[in-house]
Scaffold this active site. Structure first.
Site, PDB file in Angstrom:
ATOM      1  CG  ASP A 285      -9.923   0.250  -6.289  1.00 20.17           C
ATOM      2  OD1 ASP A 285     -10.231   0.777  -5.206  1.00 20.17           O
ATOM      3  OD2 ASP A 285      -9.084  -0.683  -6.405  1.00 20.17           O
ATOM      4  CG  ASN A 293       1.015   0.219  -0.585  1.00 18.53           C
ATOM      5  OD1 ASN A 293       1.873   1.006  -0.973  1.00 18.53           O
ATOM      6  ND2 ASN A 293      -0.182   0.601  -0.179  1.00 18.53           N
ATOM      7  CG  HIS A 298       3.459   1.674   2.971  1.00 15.62           C
ATOM      8  ND1 HIS A 298       2.114   1.512   2.710  1.00 15.62           N
ATOM      9  CD2 HIS A 298       3.777   0.713   3.882  1.00 15.62           C
ATOM     10  CE1 HIS A 298       1.627   0.522   3.419  1.00 15.62           C
ATOM     11  NE2 HIS A 298       2.623   0.005   4.155  1.00 15.62           N
ATOM     12  CG  ASP A 302       2.743   7.028   0.163  1.00 12.64           C
ATOM     13  OD1 ASP A 302       1.665   6.414   0.246  1.00 12.64           O
ATOM     14  OD2 ASP A 302       3.490   7.246   1.145  1.00 12.64           O
ATOM     15  CD  GLU A 328      -6.992   0.473  -3.001  1.00 11.91           C
ATOM     16  OE1 GLU A 328      -7.355  -0.717  -3.027  1.00 11.91           O
ATOM     17  OE2 GLU A 328      -6.695   1.089  -1.952  1.00 11.91           O
TER      18      GLU A 328
END
Length: 408
Positions: A285, A293, A298, A302, A328
């Site tokens: 993770d 973010n 974002h 991404d 994630e």
């Protein structure tokens, strides 16, 4: 007792011609008219009717046996020539054919009622036969690339033309020929039969040629259908592969999605139990991903997900399966891998992630991740159980300060 006379000979020729016309009809059906075979079918039909009129001329009005039957013979010749012209792609005006028929009718009428002469009528019909047979023969000889059966038609046309020329010469130069005609009998029946049979053979070989043409058309059509089938099959295979890829791949990162990862994991669990092989699951993770973010947007998040997926793929073996389970959270399924080997692999991947430069990650600081490792145990009944244990180890790594590996 059977007697082979003119009526018998011409009746046989007439019925054979009509049978050939019916066979042409069977080949093409309603599409017959606009084809060479359609013209040749009309030739066989009109030739057959002409022969039957000759066979029954004794019971019919005089003009039928002197004008109508001979005129129909010329019409039959016209259809032979017209069909062959269609076959080779030549163009002849219908006025040309109509003029030939009108001239023939006028000639036969004149030599029947104006200046009656049986010798002239025989000569005229023989001349028409020789002219049309020779003209048809020349069209075929001059056009290469026709079906193989054309050579048989050429041969029979040559024989029919030669026979017609001989009959023409006999009618013009031999009075005995006319006397034999008037006398009738078997010898004349044979002579008439030869001319009629040669005409029937012309129609028969035209039927063979039309059959070969249809066979070639069907073969070509079958080839086109096979090509379309192969193309369609290729499209179906490609589309199926694409749909399968979409159904099993995470659209963001290009690695396995959760559904495919879990299905493959259950298969690997069954294989590991069957062959008593180790199986290890690695969960990771991204640390502080929500803050990344929120702070950088974002698009940056991404891009980071894609970079982490690439790192998982780069550090995986061919037998391993990297996947994104959601958000994630990533996973790496490692068949035939012990707990120690998996922990070492997790450490390598952890270091690889921390070494990702900001220019590649899109984040202006070091990126880290926390790991949880779980090896298959006897009480793990499915992937859900294995994932749950690895997830527990992952949260211990989070709570232990992040950027570390914990084993279940």
């Amino acid at each position: 007792m059977f007697t082979f006379d003119v009526a018998t000979a011409t009746s046989l020729v007439g019925f054979l011609s009509i049978l050939i016309a019916c066979a042409f009809r069977g080949l093409r059906g309603r599409a017959l008219a606009g084809t060479p075979g359609g013209q040749w079918a009309m030739s066989a039909l009109t030739g057959g009717v002409a022969a039957l009129l000759v066979a029954n001329s004794a019971t019919l009005p005089g003009y039928i046996g002197t004008v109508a039957d001979n005129a129909l013979s010329v019409v039959s010749l016209v259809f032979i020539h017209r069909g062959t012209a269609m076959l080779v792609g030549a163009r002849y005006s219908d006025r040309y054919y109509l003029l030939c028929i009108v001239a023939a009718v006028a000639g036969f009428a004149w030599f029947s009622y104006g200046q009656a002469s049986l010798q002239a009528r025989i000569a005229l019909v023989s001349a028409y036969r020789a002219a049309f047979y020779c003209a048809t023969l020349l069209m075929l000889v001059k056009r290469p690339g026709l079906p193989a059966g054309t050579r048989y038609l050429v041969d029979i046309l040559a024989l029919a033309a030669i026979w017609s020329v001989l009959r023409l010469g006999a009618a013009v130069f031999s009075g005995d020929h006319v006397d034999s005609f008037l006398a009738g009998g078997s010898s004349f029946a044979v002579m008439v039969s030869v001319g009629g049979i040669l005409h029937v053979l012309v129609n028969a070989f035209q039927f063979r040629l039309e059959s070969e043409k249809i066979r070639d058309e069907l073969a070509a059509h079958a080839g086109r259908l096979q090509q379309k089938r192969d193309m369609l099959k290729s499209v179906v295979v490609e589309r199926t592969a694409e749909l399968t890829r979409q159904a099993s791949t995470d659209s963001m990162t290009g690695i396995a999605n959760r559904r495919h990862f879990m299905e493959r994991g259950n298969d690997e669990i069954e294989r590991a139990r069957r062959y008593h092989l180790p199986l290890t699951l690695l969960l990771l993770d991204i640390d502080h991903f929500k803050q990344i973010n929120d702070r950088f947007g974002h698009p940056a998040g991404d891009k980071l997900l894609q970079v982490i997926a690439q790192a998982c793929q780069s550090n995986a073996r061919n037998v391993d399966l990297p996947g994104r389970l959601g958000g994630e959270e990533f996973a790496l399924l490692m068949p035939e891998t012990s707990a120690i080997a998996a922990r070492l692999a997790a450490e390598r991947l952890r270091r690889a992630i921390t070494a990702i430069p900001p220019a590649l990650s899109g984040v202006p600081h070091q990126v880290t991740a926390s790991f949880g490792v779980a090896t298959l145990k006897s009480y793990d009944t499915s992937m859900d159980s294995l994932v749950a244990r690895a997830d527990t180890a992952l949260y211990r790594a989070k709570n232990g300060g992040r950027n570390r590996v914990e084993a279940a």
